[in-house]
Design a protein around this motif. Structure first.
Motif: not given
Lengths: 353, 138
Positions: A57, A60-61, A64-65
């Motif tokens: 997690t 992933t965050q 994405k950014w």
């Protein structure tokens, strides 16, 4: 290791869980003077992941950014490497889950890396190699951890969670990576055996023959290769197992505290292991201006260091305008928890529901 | 949860991929094979559509008697969120004080662990929501 002229960073971002615990809380539980312990380690608080957060997690965050900053889509990535010592699965790659979550699958290569706290920078070098050789256009290197410390172990004061992701490519770079060198030996300063929940460490042995030897030798080699002097750099980022080691190593090598300051995150978020140097570099890039030079040296127990000579380009200005939070913003949302909640969140309560 | 079922739903859970009716333009999440309005007119015209991940809280509640999967998180907040595209999803609201939540709160999706089949089993990931400003220093 010689790099091609144009290989570097196209996008970057970091993520740190919201929860924090103070050394006083940890000390109170074990009958130790936590405040003094924290002062000695130069750590005022450390991050704690929520039970629904892990390396997948966090990665992933950040990914994405980082893609948003780079202005690319998942399908533009041809490689993803995730470095961590707390991959949620022993067998089944973190990288495939991250790849699916950012729509990079399926025409790409992926793997998980493990090299204690330097697995993230090992991923950097792999992506650099693939880009430099022309095998891929864009790769993603991630360093992230939800590190473990046994209840009552000194590691509990620092073992924290967080990570950062980097898009490595050859065009539209916000920073060029001009040189990288490594220094690697067999040094048993810290380890976790297969199937064990918590790591073991050599106590004071983790200092001089481990962290300092590798960090200083690797950095010296980089300076020798580039012909640069420490004062030619605007910033320096060293691995941060605590707040004391990077400052001491920097001083020994001739870098100042001012050069370290923007990337020295350990004081508030603790040691994020594979996330440590990637997050420190991200916080430094958040402040950097075109033309700035950054020296980076990671450290991973076992043991090895990777150093990077980085020069920021004029693209950094455009990247900063994109709607992606800075490391300061990401870490500003914090909630302090007591030891009991920390123990529950970190699965330290045996037989709990 | 069966492994195959979860695997089939990965796109929905990780990326918020629904469908858009090629006939009337209505967006659906979770995906449907046929548009309930256009029926046969929509046959083979339901194209994948990725939600942009942001929306607002319609209603919410704090759960103090948790589902066994979420005991570690107790108490936690569940909400119905209307996404920008108009579809409504049920999901957790994380990283926020209960008192700071209100109807109309703007939220964005972030991937979290939803559960696992015990310590040996598969780990399930999917979307939860957090306030859109919670990681932007506001």
């Amino acid at each position: 290791m010689k790099t091609k002229d144009d290989v570097g960073i196209k996008g970057y971002a970091g993520y740190v869980p919201k929860y924090r615990i103070k050394p006083e809380e940890i000390g109170d539980c074990w009958g130790e003077d936590g405040k003094t312990m924290g002062r000695g380690l130069r750590v005022e608080s450390k991050s704690v992941p929520s039970p629904d957060e892990d390396v997948v997690t966090i990665s992933t965050q950040a990914a994405k950014w980082a893609m948003k900053r780079a202005g690319i889509k998942g399908e533009d990535l041809e490689a993803i490497y995730v470095g961590s010592e707390s991959h949620p699965y022993a067998v089944k790659p973190t990288a495939t889950i991250v790849a699916a979550s950012i729509a990079a699958s399926p025409h790409m290569t992926a793997a998980d890396y493990e090299f204690a706290c330097k697995a993230g920078t090992a991923a950097f070098q792999t992506c650099m190699g693939l880009v430099s050789s022309g095998m891929i256009e864009n790769g993603m290197a991630i360093g992230a951890d939800t590190s473990q410390g046994a209840p009552g172990d000194a590691l509990e004061y620092t073992a924290a969670a967080g990570g950062a992701a980097y898009v490595i490519g050859s065009e539209d770079l916000l920073a060029k990576i001009k040189e990288t060198v490594s220094y690697t030996t067999d040094t048993p300063d810290f380890w976790r055996r297969e199937g064990e929940k918590y790591p073991q460490h050599g106590g004071r042995f983790t200092g001089k023959p481990a962290y300092f030897k590798h960090v200083t030798n690797c950095t010296k080699k980089l300076l020798e290769r580039t012909g640069n002097e420490p004062d030619e750099y605007d910033y320096a980022v060293f691995h941060q197992p605590n707040g004391k080691f990077p400052v001491k190593a920097a001083k020994k090598l001739g870098f100042s505290k001012d050069q370290l300051e923007p990337g020295l995150l350990v004081t508030h978020i603790g040691n994020t292991y594979s996330g440590s140097v990637p997050l420190g570099l991200a916080a430094t890039l958040d402040q950097a201006e075109p033309g700035d030079k950054i020296m980076v040296t990671s450290y991973g127990s076992g043991a090895g260091s990777d150093s990077f000579d980085i020069e920021v380009t004029e693209n950094i200005t455009d990247v900063k305008e994109k709607d992606v939070p800075t490391i300061e913003e990401v870490t500003s949302n914090e909630e302090f928890v007591p030891y009991s909640v920390y123990a529950k969140y970190r699965d330290k309560i045996e037989g709990g529901r | 949860m069966a492994i195959a079922r979860f695997w089939r739903e990965i796109k929905q859970r990780y990326k918020g991929i629904g469908v858009k009716c090629g006939n009337c333009g209505e967006i659906f999440f979770p995906p449907r094979d046929i548009c309930p309005e256009c029926r046969r007119e929509s046959y083979k015209k339901m194209d994948e559509y990725e939600l942009n991940g942001t929306g607002e809280v319609i209603t919410y509640t704090r759960v103090e008697d948790p589902h066994p999967e979420f005991e570690d998180l107790c108490p936690y907040v569940m909400a119905i969120v209307e996404m920008d595209e108009g579809v409504r999803l049920t999901g957790h609201i994380v990283d926020v004080d209960y008192d700071d939540i209100e109807a109309g709160l703007e939220v964005e999706a972030s991937m979290r662990k939803l559960g696992e089949d015990g310590p040996e089993g598969m780990i399930y990931y999917g979307y939860k929501f957090w306030p859109i400003d919670s990681r932007r220093g506001e």
